[in-house]
Design an enzyme around this catalytic site. Structure first.
Site, PDB file in Angstrom:
ATOM      1  N   ASP A 124       0.946  -1.164   0.040  1.00  0.00           N
ATOM      2  CA  ASP A 124       0.060  -0.007   0.134  1.00  0.00           C
ATOM      3  C   ASP A 124       0.954   1.315  -0.165  1.00  0.00           C
ATOM      4  OD1 ASP A 124      -2.454  -1.732   0.391  1.00  0.00           O
ATOM      5  OD2 ASP A 124      -1.816  -1.656   2.466  1.00  0.00           O
ATOM      6  N   LYS A 169       2.586   2.232  -5.073  1.00  0.00           N
ATOM      7  CA  LYS A 169       3.268   1.840  -6.256  1.00  0.00           C
ATOM      8  C   LYS A 169       2.582   2.471  -7.279  1.00  0.00           C
ATOM      9  CE  LYS A 169       3.120  -2.324  -4.561  1.00  0.00           C
ATOM     10  NZ  LYS A 169       2.601  -2.059  -3.265  1.00  0.00           N
ATOM     11  N   GLY A 205      -4.059  -4.271  -4.769  1.00  0.00           N
ATOM     12  CA  GLY A 205      -4.753  -3.115  -5.536  1.00  0.00           C
ATOM     13  C   GLY A 205      -3.902  -2.102  -5.625  1.00  0.00           C
ATOM     14  N   HIS A 206      -4.213  -1.331  -6.960  1.00  0.00           N
ATOM     15  CA  HIS A 206      -3.413  -0.257  -7.155  1.00  0.00           C
ATOM     16  C   HIS A 206      -4.403   0.748  -7.560  1.00  0.00           C
ATOM     17  CE1 HIS A 206       0.687  -2.382  -8.432  1.00  0.00           C
ATOM     18  NE2 HIS A 206       0.291  -2.215  -6.975  1.00  0.00           N
ATOM     19  N   GLN A 219       2.190  -6.156  -3.383  1.00  0.00           N
ATOM     20  CA  GLN A 219       2.492  -6.376  -2.243  1.00  0.00           C
ATOM     21  C   GLN A 219       3.968  -5.584  -1.901  1.00  0.00           C
ATOM     22  OE1 GLN A 219       1.155  -9.679  -3.588  1.00  0.00           O
ATOM     23  NE2 GLN A 219      -0.732  -8.929  -3.058  1.00  0.00           N
ATOM     24  N   THR A 229       2.284 -12.668   2.357  1.00  0.00           N
ATOM     25  CA  THR A 229       1.464 -13.211   1.303  1.00  0.00           C
ATOM     26  C   THR A 229       2.158 -14.513   0.780  1.00  0.00           C
ATOM     27  OG1 THR A 229       0.584 -12.616  -0.826  1.00  0.00           O
ATOM     28  CG2 THR A 229       2.589 -12.142  -0.623  1.00  0.00           C
TER      29      THR A 229
END
Length: 429
Positions: free
Chosen positions: A14, A17, A41-42, A224, A239
């Site tokens: 988070d 990126k 998620g981006h 991640q 992860t």
């Protein structure tokens, strides 16, 4: 020979990126995802319009770029198609998406087992998103996974799915007292997804290497981050893949010597989602302020993120593992109104400085962060575009960050939009 750039997370994810991936995607010919799945998620903001991406590489918002989903990614076909349809409805061309024939497929039983396993942990929950990512990687390691090349082969998929569902139904019924899955229903639904995705499938290893040999520029987009890596992160609160620079080689089929430059993205402060140690976490009004002003809620889950001061020790550790050449600093503008700012520059245990990130979570939970305090700059940085124009106190903070982590600052974000970017080194890519 072309040129490659890796952008990865240097903390617990988070970090923002997607902002820098979008920026450098404009300079690239190909943008590739290499690991993770729809649990990542981006969020991108282009001309004040937000796009939330999960599987499609962030370069999709740049015209005429190949967007490659590499062999190291685990792909939920339903989610991928929903994302592609949503982008198409907003006028985004998805025709240059390429999906690796060696990527593994996330299927309904993966998601069900993910949630059931998490529930069974009681107060020892990992904090999984429930998207089926870990169970898919488990099947991959157990050699019963279904790859994309099998998925788009009608006969092969039918046979493999039948066998696997028979195996999973035993676990669902005997272990979790869950209703069995219906093979015919899943087969029918997912055959439809296979038909739609078939035109996008190719050998992405050959594609990437041929394009690189032809002089093209490739941007590898991380998902991640380092502290969520299954080997190097805060295990077991991690992860199931390798979101470090070495993971690019495995997840894309690129030789290590072909990685030219690595950017480690770091927020001006630190956040994490899920359980596990977080030495600089602020369970107070500072943490709440960071969460509110930084809009710290998960892109995929909407979960509030844990927040705290910047942990430069973690960023230094990420640099060691991935050979980070430059730091990409996001959300500097969030500190514009702060009177003072702190940075963790070392850890203590029993009064002694340690020079490592403890592997043991028991030990890591006991570290005492050593803070340095900086005066705030108390002015708006969101319109600044040159490093020299930053307030003196902001530059002091950044310079100390570079000094503690041993990595120079390459690019800075002072707002969510593409143009709210300060490029410190123009020669990165």
């Amino acid at each position: 020979m072309g040129k490659t750039l890796v952008i990865l997370g240097s903390s617990w994810g988070d970090e923002g990126k997607g902002k820098f991936v979008d920026y450098y995607a404009q300079k690239a010919d190909i943008i590739s995802r290499v690991a993770g799945g729809s649990n990542a998620g981006h969020t991108l903001s282009i001309d004040n319009v937000e796009y939330k991406l999960r599987l499609v590489p962030s370069g999709i918002l740049c015209k005429d770029k190949f967007c490659v989903i590499g062999n190291g990614v685990v792909v939920d076909p339903k989610v991928l198609l929903e994302e592609m349809d949503s982008l198409s409805a907003r006028g985004v061309d998805v025709s240059k998406i390429r999906l690796s024939n060696r990527a593994h497929v996330v299927l309904p039983y993966h998601q069900i087992l993910d949630k059931l396993s998490e529930e069974s942990r009681g107060d020892k929950k990992i904090g999984t998103t429930g998207r089926g990512i870990s169970p898919c990687y488990i099947d991959k390691a157990d050699r019963i996974g279904i790859r994309v090349c099998d998925f788009i082969d009608k006969e092969e998929f039918a046979a493999r799915l039948k066998f696997t569902i028979e195996q999973k139904n035993i676990i669902l019924q005997k272990v979790y007292n869950h209703a069995p899955l219906n093979y015919e229903e899943i087969l029918s639904e997912y055959e439809g997804y296979a038909d739609r995705l078939r035109p996008y499938v190719c050998d992405t290893i050959t594609l990437l290497n041929e394009e690189l040999n032809a002089g093209k520029k490739i941007l590898f987009e991380g998902a991640q981050a380092t502290m969520l890596d299954i080997d190097y992160g805060t295990y077991p609160y991690v992860t199931a893949s390798h979101p470090v620079a070495g993971g690019v080689c495995v997840g894309a089929g690129i030789a290590p010597k072909k990685i030219d430059t690595v950017i480690g993205v770091v927020k001006a402060y630190t956040t994490r989602v899920g359980e596990g140690p977080f030495p600089t976490e602020q369970l107070n009004e500072i943490g709440e302020r960071l969460r509110k002003e930084g809009h710290e809620f998960g892109t995929v889950t909407g979960r509030p993120r844990r927040t705290g001061w910047l942990d430069a020790c973690v960023v230094k550790y990420a640099g060691q593992i991935s050979g980070i050449d430059y730091l990409g600093v996001t959300k500097m503008d969030i500190f514009d109104t702060f009177d003072e700012i702190k940075m963790c520059v070392a850890y203590k245990i029993d009064g002694k400085i340690i020079n490592e990130i403890p592997a043991s979570l028991k030990v890591f939970a006991q570290v005492e962060p050593v803070y340095e305090t900086f005066e705030g700059w108390k002015c708006d940085t969101s319109k600044i575009r040159n490093y020299e124009d930053l307030p003196v106190n902001a530059k002091k903070y950044l310079e100390r960050m570079a000094e503690v982590t041993g990595t120079k600052i390459g690019i800075i974000s002072v707002g969510p939009n593409r143009d709210q970017t300060i490029v410190v080194d123009e020669n990165i890519f």
